[in-house]
Design a protein around this motif. Sequence first.
Motif, PDB file in Angstrom:
ATOM      1  N   ASP A  44       5.168  11.515  -4.259  1.00  0.00           N
ATOM      2  CA  ASP A  44       4.164  12.295  -3.523  1.00  0.00           C
ATOM      3  C   ASP A  44       3.458  11.468  -2.457  1.00  0.00           C
ATOM      4  N   VAL A  45       3.414  11.975  -1.254  1.00  0.00           N
ATOM      5  CA  VAL A  45       2.567  11.394  -0.220  1.00  0.00           C
ATOM      6  C   VAL A  45       1.579  12.490   0.153  1.00  0.00           C
ATOM      7  N   ALA A  66      -0.445  12.684  13.390  1.00  0.00           N
ATOM      8  CA  ALA A  66      -1.302  13.545  12.575  1.00  0.00           C
ATOM      9  C   ALA A  66      -0.505  14.750  12.077  1.00  0.00           C
ATOM     10  N   ILE A  67       0.330  15.303  12.965  1.00  0.00           N
ATOM     11  CA  ILE A  67       1.167  16.433  12.552  1.00  0.00           C
ATOM     12  C   ILE A  67       2.118  15.998  11.449  1.00  0.00           C
ATOM     13  N   ALA A  68       2.731  14.803  11.629  1.00  0.00           N
ATOM     14  CA  ALA A  68       3.643  14.283  10.614  1.00  0.00           C
ATOM     15  C   ALA A  68       2.921  14.128   9.279  1.00  0.00           C
ATOM     16  N   ALA A  69       1.685  13.613   9.335  1.00  0.00           N
ATOM     17  CA  ALA A  69       0.927  13.400   8.106  1.00  0.00           C
ATOM     18  C   ALA A  69       0.658  14.722   7.400  1.00  0.00           C
ATOM     19  N   LEU A  70       0.465  15.791   8.174  1.00  0.00           N
ATOM     20  CA  LEU A  70       0.151  17.098   7.576  1.00  0.00           C
ATOM     21  C   LEU A  70       1.400  17.826   7.099  1.00  0.00           C
ATOM     22  N   ALA A  71       2.519  17.680   7.853  1.00  0.00           N
ATOM     23  CA  ALA A  71       3.640  18.588   7.596  1.00  0.00           C
ATOM     24  C   ALA A  71       4.894  17.934   7.025  1.00  0.00           C
ATOM     25  N   LEU A  72       5.176  16.682   7.396  1.00  0.00           N
ATOM     26  CA  LEU A  72       6.515  16.162   7.114  1.00  0.00           C
ATOM     27  C   LEU A  72       6.609  15.307   5.851  1.00  0.00           C
ATOM     28  N   THR A  73       5.490  14.928   5.249  1.00  0.00           N
ATOM     29  CA  THR A  73       5.571  13.992   4.126  1.00  0.00           C
ATOM     30  C   THR A  73       6.367  14.512   2.930  1.00  0.00           C
ATOM     31  N   PRO A  74       6.424  15.833   2.633  1.00  0.00           N
ATOM     32  CA  PRO A  74       7.211  16.277   1.467  1.00  0.00           C
ATOM     33  C   PRO A  74       8.686  15.922   1.604  1.00  0.00           C
ATOM     34  N   LEU A  75       9.162  15.813   2.856  1.00  0.00           N
ATOM     35  CA  LEU A  75      10.590  15.551   3.064  1.00  0.00           C
ATOM     36  C   LEU A  75      11.046  14.211   2.490  1.00  0.00           C
ATOM     37  N   ILE A  76      10.121  13.257   2.354  1.00  0.00           N
ATOM     38  CA  ILE A  76      10.560  11.941   1.883  1.00  0.00           C
ATOM     39  C   ILE A  76      10.278  11.739   0.400  1.00  0.00           C
ATOM     40  N   LEU A 129       0.850  -1.195   0.000  1.00  0.00           N
ATOM     41  CA  LEU A 129       0.000   0.000   0.000  1.00  0.00           C
ATOM     42  C   LEU A 129       0.884   1.243   0.000  1.00  0.00           C
ATOM     43  N   PRO A 130       0.364   2.389  -0.409  1.00  0.00           N
ATOM     44  CA  PRO A 130       1.161   3.618  -0.374  1.00  0.00           C
ATOM     45  C   PRO A 130       1.514   3.989   1.064  1.00  0.00           C
ATOM     46  N   PRO A 131       2.620   4.744   1.250  1.00  0.00           N
ATOM     47  CA  PRO A 131       3.103   5.027   2.605  1.00  0.00           C
ATOM     48  C   PRO A 131       2.077   5.725   3.492  1.00  0.00           C
TER      49      PRO A 131
END
Lengths: 530, 530
Positions: free
Chosen positions: A205-206, A309-319, A5-7
Amino acid sequence: MLAGLPPEAGLYASIVPILLYAVFGTSRALAVGPVAVISLMTATTLGGIAAQGTAGYAVAALTLAFLSGAILLAMGIFRLGFLANFLSHPVIAGFITASGLIIAASQVKHILGIKASGETLYHLVLSIWEHLGETNWITVVIGVTATGFLFWVRKGMKPMLRRYGAGATLADIATKAGPVAAVAVTTLVVWALGLGDRGVRIVGDVPQSLPPLTLPDLSLDLVSALMVPALLISLIGFVESISVAQTLAAKKRQRIDPDQELIGLGTANLGAAFTGGFPVTGGFSRSVVNFDAGAETPAAGAFTAVGLAIAALALTPLIYFLPQATLAATIIVAVLSLVDFSILKRSWMYSKADFFAVLATILLTLGFGVEVGVTAGVILSVFLHLYKTTKPHIAEVGLVPGTQHFRNIRRHSVETLPHVLTLRIDESLYFANARFLEDHIYDRVATDKQLRHVVLMCSAVNEIDLSALESLEAVNERLKSFGIKLHLSEVKGPVMDRLQRQHFLSDLTGRVFLSQYDAFRTLRDEPPQP
Amino acid sequence: MLAGLPPEAGLYASIVPILLYAVFGTSRALAVGPVAVISLMTATTLGGIAAQGTAGYAVAALTLAFLSGAILLAMGIFRLGFLANFLSHPVIAGFITASGLIIAASQVKHILGIKASGETLYHLVLSIWEHLGETNWITVVIGVTATGFLFWVRKGMKPMLRRYGAGATLADIATKAGPVAAVAVTTLVVWALGLGDRGVRIVGDVPQSLPPLTLPDLSLDLVSALMVPALLISLIGFVESISVAQTLAAKKRQRIDPDQELIGLGTANLGAAFTGGFPVTGGFSRSVVNFDAGAETPAAGAFTAVGLAIAALALTPLIYFLPQATLAATIIVAVLSLVDFSILKRSWMYSKADFFAVLATILLTLGFGVEVGVTAGVILSVFLHLYKTTKPHIAEVGLVPGTQHFRNIRRHSVETLPHVLTLRIDESLYFANARFLEDHIYDRVATDKQLRHVVLMCSAVNEIDLSALESLEAVNERLKSFGIKLHLSEVKGPVMDRLQRQHFLSDLTGRVFLSQYDAFRTLRDEPPQP
């Protein structure tokens, strides 16, 4: 991604389930979320239903989580937590080792940069072999370097740091930071050199969002196809989770209620089904982190959920530029540490029955998949356990001199009486061994003309069922016709309660003695019969 | 005819099988041939494959005998005789009662002179109801009279004869002559009044010949359809046969070898398959006749075979006018004597697990046929047995004053030590209850701050498997962290042998005592720890 499944699905599968478990579960430290074994089982199950990356695949994952949640919840309500006990330690060990190998093999394609698939080790290897020509060499360099680095971090770095004078804590932190470093470095390299355009697969993209509201597909076809895998995922997930929860709870003398745990995990999986996730359970490493951080109340789970939830909103572009080969390297190094063939040697030395159960589980899991392997392992271990009880050990015992204790005449030097035969039956008497006992007594009695008394020492008889009672009645009648009295000794309370409800005790030619020593003394002093 | 085959098949099924069993079997009195239960199972199996009276039906019967013979032979060669032990007494009793009812119901059509069929009680009754309009009243008069007469012979005649001064032997002979009289009288009546032309079904022509050479049909379709029924027929036939053989052998202190019996019955069934027969096994009544007549060598079987061959050649014309209603009456009266619901009451009083096994067997056999009923009964009894062992009785024990004997503190007034907890585990320790023991010990220890020693009294522990060993290791570690020592007492020889192959005994914080009294004395005299 292990589940195909997608990350973001992994993130979604963590947020709401953690909150629900915090409300309904009993462990204070357990962290619920995607775990390797369950994710792999999800991938192998869904592989046969829909193609990875399609909408059908994601919906099937939701449905699997829904079914698994419903099964766990139902088991909790009907108090069926004991069923998990039938997964023996050797079967679980064999299953983990075999699935570790399959998971590692399933990641090799990402290291090579090719497409390959297969549910069993054989199909995986075959598929990798077929696609070998498509290997992307830049990906291989990244993947192999990352794998080698991570192995070295685990095995070689800590001793080296200590040798150069680093403190134990520093060495530990450095070891744990290894995977983060691998992720950061390879991401930077791929970004800087633009390797994403040269065939190196990256995460991409996530979506930056909170868990979406989703609905599982409850069509009859899909449900019936997923029912058996869901049952197995539920049971194995439950066993893994409860082992972790009990290990951590015991350290603080806290209590875990298995049936309430089922309800906690059940609601967590239902939560995953409605928020874009897939089957989840309590994981070891994430729970240990919780525990080490001193989690004492369910609020720990709530804070984790907020963080994610914060990670899902803010950090996904980093990967975005993280190469899939690095993720594969992390997974391979992690799961190979679970592969442990020493259980084979240990069980071979201790008990052949356990050995065959673990061997069958490993081979069948590798050859035919997790469902077949685990089911066969459970059936085989139950069957071998039952087989052992069909031919119980029956010891002829005598008095250890100077004590009131009776032991096997073949192992200890003991006193016996020529006209009394005392048999200690080392098994509960039930239908599967009732006839064996009858035969054993007749064989033994037929060869000894001096006998006047047979005493059955029942200290190890935990149950006498109706079939065995009928055998005992037959033995009593038969011995009577030979002029031999049948006595019982050391019959346990619960067994005696039950015998008193039938006429066997009044038909018995001999007596029931509280202790074997009573029987010995009484029969020794009795005048020999004509 | 119970098997849905012509009467000569019954003769053929007796001649060669008896000879083969005489060569390969171990019982001197056992008579092999068609028996009611196996014949009924044959009829219900073949009913779904081919229509009665067709050539396909007869060939399917041969194939069933062949498969059954092959299964029995294979079981004998691989020494799997112990498998029969898993059919518990309650399951067998339930199965016999339910099949007795089905057999009796299947004969009602012959009494009414109608055609009807069905595998389960429900279908039989429904089918009889549909054909009720076709009832032949002359047949009913013969059938009901014969049934009434035969019941009276069983229940009322013997007391009456005794009352009128007849000797016991004479009364016995008269009782046994009852069925012969019924057959002779009704045959004569049908012949004299020409009732065969008025719709009364008669046996008719039975070919005068020795058993023909026949071949079973081993096509894949037929074999796969008959495999499961053949397995069940083999197992049930074997259980019935071995019960009879052991009962008779025991009366003369002879021995029966179950695995050799399998080979004897296997070859007998193969013989039936090649000589126009159908599945056979050792029957109770025919074997008792053999035994009463003093059968001491296998030659008894050979003489029986010769006698039956003569009957096949010479006597079959005598039963031409025998009405099928009389045969049905004989069968009904015989099988209803097997129907015995008292097992329900007996098992209810003794053990609920046995009760549910017998109830499930009866209801499912009546509702869904013999295969479903017996399979469910076996699975249920195994499951209930295992379930009981997952939550074993664990008693806290103390010293019975003035003895060296230890009993449950709740049932007996005993001496205990405040700093020592002694637990007697009333079950073998294996994967299904390993976690239960751990929980039980932790629960008990958590509430008692005075404890310094925990002694596990292992007199009832007949096995410790690898899962349980790992639990004990965990208990040992945990108690160590609380400053409590773990001891074992009365560990049996075979269990101790196995423990010595692992490091558990050297890791153990406490000791292994030969007897519980040793443990008590040693720990009593030990100075309390800080």
